[in-house]
Design an enzyme around this catalytic site. Structure first.
Site, PDB file in Angstrom:
ATOM      1  N   ASP A  11     -53.837  11.644 -25.855  1.00  9.11           N
ATOM      2  CA  ASP A  11     -53.142  11.368 -27.110  1.00  9.11           C
ATOM      3  C   ASP A  11     -51.990  12.344 -27.273  1.00  9.11           C
ATOM      4  OD1 ASP A  11     -52.388  10.602 -29.631  1.00  9.11           O
ATOM      5  OD2 ASP A  11     -54.242  11.209 -30.628  1.00  9.11           O
ATOM      6  N   ASP A 107     -48.498   5.971 -28.107  1.00  9.59           N
ATOM      7  CA  ASP A 107     -48.688   7.391 -27.804  1.00  9.59           C
ATOM      8  C   ASP A 107     -50.089   7.742 -27.330  1.00  9.59           C
ATOM      9  OD1 ASP A 107     -49.813   6.827 -30.256  1.00  9.59           O
ATOM     10  OD2 ASP A 107     -49.259   8.745 -31.164  1.00  9.59           O
ATOM     11  N   GLU A 108     -50.936   6.749 -27.049  1.00  9.19           N
ATOM     12  CA  GLU A 108     -52.304   7.008 -26.599  1.00  9.19           C
ATOM     13  C   GLU A 108     -52.628   6.116 -25.408  1.00  9.19           C
ATOM     14  OE1 GLU A 108     -55.296   6.880 -29.731  1.00  9.19           O
ATOM     15  OE2 GLU A 108     -53.685   6.691 -31.205  1.00  9.19           O
TER      16      GLU A 108
END
Length: 420
Positions: A11, A107-108
């Site tokens: 993350d 974003d993960e």
């Protein structure tokens, strides 16, 4: 852990804000946030740095509220193209360690490292540390990594300690690390589920794990049984291989308007533009929908969601827009102002999948209006060639509610989203 699956959840820390700080290093040590344009009524905090977080600035806060808490908060606009570029770069790094890389938002990502971690280090934790160091060295951004035996606990691990940290959750760690955490720390426990669990006396993940699965299912439906398994560490879902097609469950598009909508003419124009974008994307991916959902948000940021099934599957803007307008008429006083609308196509499937017809309904045709579909596909072709705003209904092109920005507001297939 050698006999178990080894799943990473990586993350990016304060992703939007961290990318912006690479371009504005002078803001690194001051409270800073990324937000939409307040003058265009999209003044909501999208991301913040650690300094702003410590002062109480929260994601999804209005800019007004954030500035009241932190008057010296530095505000910068979002640059989504840059965020996508960094996302691709980081996922390319992950792909050097495993071919099973499943993005979960921009974003993960989950990584299945079961068969490869031993090629890169003495332990999964050491490989996670190596990965953090590589991302930082090559992009200037930091990530937090959760390492566990399933996807749910790996994600919980990446949230457990931030920023720039590795958290390992083994089978023997669950009672000590996971179960004391609040129930909403678990994946898919949102506000509504949290409140339903609270009414059952379930406040922690441990209590959720111990609760009667039948009672959870009765209270929360299918989600209740799923959360019961997650809390006990029984998630067995696989990490998809890079490039695997993602199952599309919905296609949604939302917009916060330049001014409040008041009256049917305003609402009709807003819904027409949103439905047009949703229908265009359905056709682009070869999909149809069997239900439509509308989300309505008022100026005080209170919202409602309503949905309805369609008589026949469709990818037509006219049909989706008409259903959306019917929902608004039935559930909203059109004299009340509307700040935001979202139109979402639900029960999405391939356009070539067979349709089960009712023997009791004579009215529903087997196919959508073919003439109308040819027309809308022709509009798609014109827009691809001459630009998105080259052709549209007059009330969409000539408006003062901000419909020219609608292209930026779309969510990805399978996701429903809005940009404030």
């Amino acid at each position: 852990m050698a006999k178990d699956r080894v799943i990473f959840h990586c993350d990016c820390n304060s992703f939007y804000a961290s990318v912006e700080l690479l371009h504005h290093p002078q803001l690194r040590n001051v409270p800073m946030a990324v937000c939409g344009d307040p003058e265009q009524r999209r003044g909501v905090i999208l991301a913040k740095n650690e300094a702003a977080k410590r002062l109480g600035v929260r994601t999804a806060q209005s800019v007004y509220e954030a500035l009241r808490i932190c008057p010296k908060l530095a505000l910068v606009p979002p640059h989504h193209r840059e965020y996508r570029r960094f996302s691709r770069q980081i996922n390319a790094i992950y792909a050097q360690y495993t071919d099973r890389v499943e993005p979960f938002g921009i974003d993960e990502s989950w990584l299945d490292m079961t068969g490869t971690w031993h090629l890169f280090g003495p332990s999964p934790a050491a490989v996670a540390d190596l990965l953090r160091a590589r991302v930082k060295a090559e992009t200037g951004l930091t990530i937090s990594v959760g390492v566990s035996f399933n996807k749910v606990f790996a994600k919980l691990g990446s949230d457990y300690r931030k920023p720039d940290a590795t958290t390992v959750i083994l089978q023997q760690d669950v009672a000590r690390i996971v179960w004391p955490l609040p129930a909403d720390a678990l994946l898919y426990v949102g506000r509504a589920a949290k409140e339903a669990l609270r009414r059952m006396g379930v406040e922690t993940i441990g209590q959720l794990a111990a609760a009667d699965p039948a009672a959870l299912t009765a209270a929360l439906g299918k989600l209740g049984g799923q959360l019961s398994q997650y809390a006990r560490g029984e998630d067995v879902s696989e990490v998809r291989r890079a490039g695997d097609e993602r199952e599309v469950k919905s296609v949604g598009n939302g917009l916060t308007f330049r001014r409040d909508l008041v009256g049917e003419a305003d609402v009709r124009a807003g819904l027409a533009a949103l439905a047009d974008e949703v229908a265009s994307r359905l056709r682009r991916y070869g999909l149809v929908c069997r239900a439509v959902q509308v989300t309505i948000k008022d100026p005080s940021l209170k919202s409602i969601q309503r949905q309805k099934h369609l008589d026949a599957p469709t990818c037509l803007a006219r049909t989706i827009g008409a259903a959306a307008l019917a929902l608004v008429r039935a559930n909203w006083d059109l004299r009340r102002p509307i700040r935001m609308l979202t139109v979402t196509a639900l029960e999405v499937s391939g356009e070539d999948e067979p349709e089960q017809l009712s023997m009791f309904e004579a009215a529903a045709p087997q196919k959508s209006d073919e003439k109308r579909e040819r027309l809308e596909r022709s509009l798609d072709a014109i827009r691809r060639k001459y630009g998105k705003n080259s052709i549209a209904a007059a009330d969409v092109l000539k408006n003062d509610i901000g419909l020219e920005g609608i292209e930026m507001e779309q969510s990805a297939p399978g996701e429903e989203g809005e940009t404030e």
